[in-house]
Motif scaffolding. Structure first.
Motif, PDB file in Angstrom:
ATOM      1  N   VAL A  54      -0.828   9.457  -7.793  1.00 13.47           N
ATOM      2  CA  VAL A  54      -2.111  10.156  -7.881  1.00 13.47           C
ATOM      3  C   VAL A  54      -2.144  11.282  -6.853  1.00 13.47           C
ATOM      4  O   VAL A  54      -1.786  11.086  -5.683  1.00 13.47           O
ATOM      5  N   PHE A  55      -2.572  12.456  -7.290  1.00 17.97           N
ATOM      6  CA  PHE A  55      -2.718  13.604  -6.409  1.00 17.97           C
ATOM      7  C   PHE A  55      -4.208  13.883  -6.216  1.00 17.97           C
ATOM      8  O   PHE A  55      -4.954  13.989  -7.192  1.00 17.97           O
ATOM      9  N   LEU A  56      -4.617  13.982  -4.959  1.00 19.30           N
ATOM     10  CA  LEU A  56      -6.022  14.194  -4.616  1.00 19.30           C
ATOM     11  C   LEU A  56      -6.186  15.599  -4.045  1.00 19.30           C
ATOM     12  O   LEU A  56      -5.635  15.915  -2.992  1.00 19.30           O
ATOM     13  N   LYS A  57      -6.942  16.430  -4.760  1.00 18.02           N
ATOM     14  CA  LYS A  57      -7.215  17.787  -4.292  1.00 18.02           C
ATOM     15  C   LYS A  57      -8.608  17.804  -3.672  1.00 18.02           C
ATOM     16  O   LYS A  57      -9.607  17.493  -4.345  1.00 18.02           O
ATOM     17  N   MET A  78       0.848  -1.194   0.000  1.00 17.59           N
ATOM     18  CA  MET A  78       0.000   0.000   0.000  1.00 17.59           C
ATOM     19  C   MET A  78       0.881   1.239   0.000  1.00 17.59           C
ATOM     20  O   MET A  78       1.875   1.311   0.719  1.00 17.59           O
ATOM     21  N   ASP A  79       0.535   2.234  -0.832  1.00 14.41           N
ATOM     22  CA  ASP A  79       1.291   3.474  -0.868  1.00 14.41           C
ATOM     23  C   ASP A  79       0.979   4.334   0.350  1.00 14.41           C
ATOM     24  O   ASP A  79      -0.152   4.352   0.861  1.00 14.41           O
ATOM     25  N   ASP A  80       1.992   5.037   0.822  1.00 17.24           N
ATOM     26  CA  ASP A  80       1.789   5.993   1.898  1.00 17.24           C
ATOM     27  C   ASP A  80       1.010   7.196   1.384  1.00 17.24           C
ATOM     28  O   ASP A  80       1.040   7.523   0.195  1.00 17.24           O
ATOM     29  N   VAL A  81       0.310   7.882   2.303  1.00 19.48           N
ATOM     30  CA  VAL A  81      -0.403   9.109   1.979  1.00 19.48           C
ATOM     31  C   VAL A  81       0.466  10.286   2.410  1.00 19.48           C
ATOM     32  O   VAL A  81       0.831  10.397   3.584  1.00 19.48           O
ATOM     33  N   GLU A  82       0.817  11.127   1.457  1.00 19.07           N
ATOM     34  CA  GLU A  82       1.656  12.300   1.740  1.00 19.07           C
ATOM     35  C   GLU A  82       0.796  13.554   1.652  1.00 19.07           C
ATOM     36  O   GLU A  82       0.064  13.753   0.689  1.00 19.07           O
ATOM     37  N   VAL A  83       0.864  14.395   2.671  1.00 15.54           N
ATOM     38  CA  VAL A  83       0.173  15.680   2.645  1.00 15.54           C
ATOM     39  C   VAL A  83       1.080  16.674   1.922  1.00 15.54           C
ATOM     40  O   VAL A  83       2.134  17.060   2.443  1.00 15.54           O
ATOM     41  N   VAL A  84       0.687  17.061   0.725  1.00 14.57           N
ATOM     42  CA  VAL A  84       1.490  17.998  -0.068  1.00 14.57           C
ATOM     43  C   VAL A  84       1.262  19.419   0.402  1.00 14.57           C
ATOM     44  O   VAL A  84       2.200  20.201   0.575  1.00 14.57           O
ATOM     45  N   LEU A  85       0.011  19.766   0.633  1.00 12.60           N
ATOM     46  CA  LEU A  85      -0.357  21.112   1.070  1.00 12.60           C
ATOM     47  C   LEU A  85      -1.703  21.028   1.752  1.00 12.60           C
ATOM     48  O   LEU A  85      -2.598  20.322   1.280  1.00 12.60           O
ATOM     49  N   ALA A  86      -1.848  21.740   2.857  1.00 14.38           N
ATOM     50  CA  ALA A  86      -3.135  21.737   3.552  1.00 14.38           C
ATOM     51  C   ALA A  86      -3.327  23.063   4.276  1.00 14.38           C
ATOM     52  O   ALA A  86      -2.419  23.563   4.940  1.00 14.38           O
ATOM     53  N   HIS A  87      -4.515  23.650   4.114  1.00 12.06           N
ATOM     54  CA  HIS A  87      -4.897  24.824   4.895  1.00 12.06           C
ATOM     55  C   HIS A  87      -6.409  24.785   5.066  1.00 12.06           C
ATOM     56  O   HIS A  87      -7.049  23.766   4.766  1.00 12.06           O
ATOM     57  N   HIS A  88      -6.999  25.874   5.560  1.00 11.39           N
ATOM     58  CA  HIS A  88      -8.406  25.839   5.936  1.00 11.39           C
ATOM     59  C   HIS A  88      -9.360  25.732   4.749  1.00 11.39           C
ATOM     60  O   HIS A  88     -10.538  25.390   4.938  1.00 11.39           O
ATOM     61  N   GLU A  89      -8.894  26.027   3.536  1.00  8.91           N
ATOM     62  CA  GLU A  89      -9.786  26.019   2.385  1.00  8.91           C
ATOM     63  C   GLU A  89      -9.701  24.734   1.573  1.00  8.91           C
ATOM     64  O   GLU A  89     -10.711  24.284   1.029  1.00  8.91           O
ATOM     65  N   CYS A  90      -8.501  24.172   1.440  1.00 10.95           N
ATOM     66  CA  CYS A  90      -8.365  22.953   0.653  1.00 10.95           C
ATOM     67  C   CYS A  90      -7.093  22.216   1.060  1.00 10.95           C
ATOM     68  O   CYS A  90      -6.265  22.738   1.805  1.00 10.95           O
ATOM     69  N   ALA A  91      -6.970  20.999   0.560  1.00  9.41           N
ATOM     70  CA  ALA A  91      -5.791  20.182   0.850  1.00  9.41           C
ATOM     71  C   ALA A  91      -5.450  19.358  -0.380  1.00  9.41           C
ATOM     72  O   ALA A  91      -6.338  18.986  -1.161  1.00  9.41           O
TER      73      ALA A  91
END
Length: 245
Positions: free
Chosen positions: A21-24, A1-14
């Motif tokens: 695969v990149f999940l916005k 299983m691939d790890d989940v990496e937080v690329v960017l996160a703030h109060h409006e979106c992540a």
């Protein structure tokens, strides 16, 4: 299983990365509508839209590396910066999208409000704010609208050697001032402006670019503070204002 990496996160979106695969994740679907529509229209490489199920947009990985990063010298070649200039010029010469960006009047109101907040909270010396506000006035002039990316941060342009492989994050795209994009991509790397313009074309008013550097920085600081970003990081908005002023 691939790890989940937080690329960017703030109060409006992540943005999360799972393998290639990149999940916005964005609660405002209007922004996602703009992003998908702009990527379909843009005549430059973008990420592949894999699927969309509100509030998630899945994008494929873009090859290459960012043109630059905040706080570090850009290691991209002169040819890569020139290629980025060519790509942005191609975007600006493309047919206009069917929606508008923010008006000059709206940007002028935002400049007034944000400068007031900066002064009231003592974020920067009043003299520095006023000097940059005066510089920012050069950007508030009539412009011929172009297909503008709207958030052309240097980390949103990916290159592989001397080739642009993808431009990311289109949620602020629309009809607007092309010089805003030029200023955005060179904001933290002003020393590469000449390299970029070698591809884009040097028929630009550099005072306007400097004005957008000032205006973008002055109007971004409160949002960045409220969303947990360090505006005093090396190369960040406060550095830009100190350099500009």
């Amino acid at each position: 299983m691939d790890d989940v990496e937080v690329v960017l996160a703030h109060h409006e979106c992540a943005t999360l990365r799972v393998g290639d695969v990149f999940l916005k994740v964005d609660g405002d679907q209007a922004r996602t509508d703009v992003e998908v529509a702009a990527m379909e229209l843009a005549p430059v490489p973008t990420a592949e839209v894999l699927w969309r199920r509100a509030p998630v947009l899945a994008l494929g990985r873009v090859a290459g590396v960012p043109l630059g990063r905040l706080g570090s010298p850009s290691t991209a070649s002169v040819e890569a910066w020139r290629a980025a200039g060519v790509a942005v010029r191609r975007l600006h010469e493309a047919p206009l999208p069917g929606w508008r960006g923010r008006s000059i009047d709206a940007k002028a109101v935002s400049l007034d409000e944000e400068c007031g907040w900066l002064l009231a909270n003592g974020v920067l010396p009043a003299e520095l704010i006023e000097r940059n506000r005066a510089i920012a006035e050069a950007a508030l002039r009539p412009w011929e609208p172009v297909f503008m990316h709207g958030d052309l941060h240097v980390a949103h342009v990916f290159v592989d050697r001397d080739r642009v492989t993808g431009v990311l994050d289109w949620s602020e795209a629309g009809q607007g001032d092309g010089m805003y994009d030029v200023a955005s991509v060179t904001l933290v790397h002003p020393e590469r402006l000449d390299d970029f313009l070698a591809g884009y074309g040097d028929d630009v008013d550099r005072d306007v670019i400097r004005g957008w550097w000032a205006l973008r920085s002055l109007t971004a600081i409160r949002w960045l503070v409220e969303h947990g970003f360090d505006v005093d990081a090396p190369g960040g908005e406060l550095d830009v204002l100190r350099r500009n002023g």
